[in-house]
Scaffold this motif. Structure first.
Motif, PDB file in Angstrom:
ATOM      1  N   PHE A  18       7.654  -3.911   0.513  1.00 14.59           N
ATOM      2  CA  PHE A  18       7.351  -2.834   1.455  1.00 14.59           C
ATOM      3  C   PHE A  18       5.856  -2.520   1.490  1.00 14.59           C
ATOM      4  O   PHE A  18       5.323  -2.114   2.526  1.00 14.59           O
ATOM      5  N   LEU A  19       5.163  -2.676   0.359  1.00 21.85           N
ATOM      6  CA  LEU A  19       3.750  -2.318   0.292  1.00 21.85           C
ATOM      7  C   LEU A  19       2.833  -3.417   0.815  1.00 21.85           C
ATOM      8  O   LEU A  19       1.735  -3.128   1.295  1.00 21.85           O
ATOM      9  N   LEU A  20       3.277  -4.671   0.720  1.00 22.78           N
ATOM     10  CA  LEU A  20       2.414  -5.784   1.076  1.00 22.78           C
ATOM     11  C   LEU A  20       1.894  -5.727   2.515  1.00 22.78           C
ATOM     12  O   LEU A  20       0.701  -5.985   2.746  1.00 22.78           O
ATOM     13  N   PRO A  21       2.716  -5.399   3.534  1.00 18.09           N
ATOM     14  CA  PRO A  21       2.162  -5.314   4.898  1.00 18.09           C
ATOM     15  C   PRO A  21       1.054  -4.277   5.025  1.00 18.09           C
ATOM     16  O   PRO A  21       0.016  -4.552   5.646  1.00 18.09           O
ATOM     17  N   ALA A  22       1.259  -3.104   4.424  1.00 25.95           N
ATOM     18  CA  ALA A  22       0.239  -2.060   4.504  1.00 25.95           C
ATOM     19  C   ALA A  22      -1.028  -2.475   3.765  1.00 25.95           C
ATOM     20  O   ALA A  22      -2.154  -2.259   4.245  1.00 25.95           O
ATOM     21  N   ILE A  23      -0.859  -3.084   2.576  1.00 27.02           N
ATOM     22  CA  ILE A  23      -2.021  -3.537   1.805  1.00 27.02           C
ATOM     23  C   ILE A  23      -2.762  -4.631   2.557  1.00 27.02           C
ATOM     24  O   ILE A  23      -4.006  -4.658   2.585  1.00 27.02           O
ATOM     25  N   SER A  24      -2.030  -5.537   3.186  1.00 25.78           N
ATOM     26  CA  SER A  24      -2.657  -6.618   3.948  1.00 25.78           C
ATOM     27  C   SER A  24      -3.478  -6.069   5.114  1.00 25.78           C
ATOM     28  O   SER A  24      -4.617  -6.505   5.349  1.00 25.78           O
ATOM     29  N   LEU A  25      -2.915  -5.108   5.835  1.00 30.01           N
ATOM     30  CA  LEU A  25      -3.637  -4.506   6.955  1.00 30.01           C
ATOM     31  C   LEU A  25      -4.873  -3.755   6.465  1.00 30.01           C
ATOM     32  O   LEU A  25      -5.928  -3.779   7.117  1.00 30.01           O
ATOM     33  N   LEU A  26      -4.744  -3.078   5.326  1.00 28.78           N
ATOM     34  CA  LEU A  26      -5.882  -2.360   4.755  1.00 28.78           C
ATOM     35  C   LEU A  26      -7.013  -3.324   4.407  1.00 28.78           C
ATOM     36  O   LEU A  26      -8.188  -3.052   4.684  1.00 28.78           O
ATOM     37  N   ILE A  27      -6.652  -4.461   3.824  1.00 30.44           N
ATOM     38  CA  ILE A  27      -7.667  -5.446   3.441  1.00 30.44           C
ATOM     39  C   ILE A  27      -8.322  -6.062   4.670  1.00 30.44           C
ATOM     40  O   ILE A  27      -9.551  -6.178   4.759  1.00 30.44           O
TER      41      ILE A  27
END
Length: 313
Positions: free
Chosen positions: A37-46
């Protein structure tokens, strides 16, 4: 009396058993589930936040030739900026703009929030009139006020011409251009921050006001002793958000004055745009962007320290 080593061993065994039960708990999500669940948000943040910042910082140490060749320039861009009087004028304009508009905008937003929060027969009128400007695009607001403030055909000057004040230059006057920018930015943005302040007012317990009323506290005393202290966290958020937006103030300057007259509205954000798209000096533009980023971080950190809520707030 229980032996100390035996007690410690028993406590350790209980701790391991509790941890094992927690790991086997079907209601507790696994690390794989959490990361899914966190990976999409972290990817967009990066991709959209951290990577552009890193690229900007790296690019600020480079320069480009007319043929598009990029070379390492070290601190050359920063040295050029710091020796440029126009850069220091932009710093002065940006800081002056923020010193005036940030407290003014939040003060106006707080008064508006109090008017909307208090029951009354004009509540609907206040809500509509205060909220309406924030629904309009910044470009539309800039064009509208540019027409209203036009020295010859503008409605505002047509009215002022009938008074002792006479017609005013507004965006064409060096003494009034920055003030006119502050006016249209406050008119546009105060309603947005009013929403957050209104939410802060609603979270204050009614029991506090009832107790103060029983004790004979006046409305001013209730505002000073209850409302303002309870709103400290909300004010912190609004001050930081407002400062961040106003340090990056750009659109009305680009649409109306292009930094004029005589550099009185030449903000750092507009100078960065001009360096990149007018003079095609990407190294200089990225250096300005990095300075702006550092300024935003420093000012936001200073505000968070100054408005840091105490315990129990």
């Amino acid at each position: 009396m229980t032996d100390a080593p035996a007690a410690a061993s028993a406590a350790k065994s209980v701790g391991k058993a509790s941890k094992k039960r927690a790991m086997l708990d079907p209601q507790r999500p696994s690390w794989a589930t959490l990361m899914m669940f966190l990976l999409p948000a972290i990817s967009l943040l990066i991709v959209f936040r951290l990577a552009p910042i890193a690229i900007s910082i790296g690019g600020s140490f480079t320069s480009q030739s007319l043929l598009g060749e990029t070379t390492f320039h070290g601190l050359g861009n920063y040295n050029t900026l710091f020796s440029d009087e126009g850069f220091w004028n932009s710093v002065r304009v940006t800081l002056l703009f923020n010193i005036i508009i940030n407290p003014l905008q939040i003060f106006v937003a707080f008064i508006m929030a109090l008017l909307v929060f208090a029951p009354g027969r004009f509540l609907t009128f206040f809500r509509v009139s205060f909220f309406l400007p924030m629904t309009m695009s910044t470009a539309l607001v800039a064009v509208m006020w540019n027409l209203l403030f036009d020295p010859n055909l503008g409605l505002v000057n047509s009215i002022l011409a009938q008074t002792p004040l006479g017609r005013q230059g507004f965006f064409f006057d060096e003494d009034q251009a920055l003030g006119a920018m502050i006016w249209i930015s406050t008119w546009k943005g105060a309603g947005y921050y009013m929403i957050f302040l209104l939410a802060g007012l609603f979270r204050i317990s009614e029991e506090l006001y009832e107790a103060a009323h029983v004790d004979g506290a006046s409305p001013w005393q209730q505002l000073r002793l209850i409302t303002l202290p309870q709103m400290k966290r909300t004010f912190l958020f609004v001050f930081v958000a407002d400062t961040t937006v106003n340090l990056l103030f750009f659109a009305p300057v680009y649409i109306i004055t292009r930094g004029g007259p005589n550099g009185t509205t030449d903000t750092l954000m507009y100078r960065a745009y001009e360096s990149s798209f007018t003079f095609v000096d990407w190294g200089r533009a990225l250096s300005l962007s990095c300075i702006l980023l550092a300024l935003v971080v420093l000012v936001a950190a200073a505000q968070m320290l100054f408005f840091k809520p105490g315990e129990g707030e």
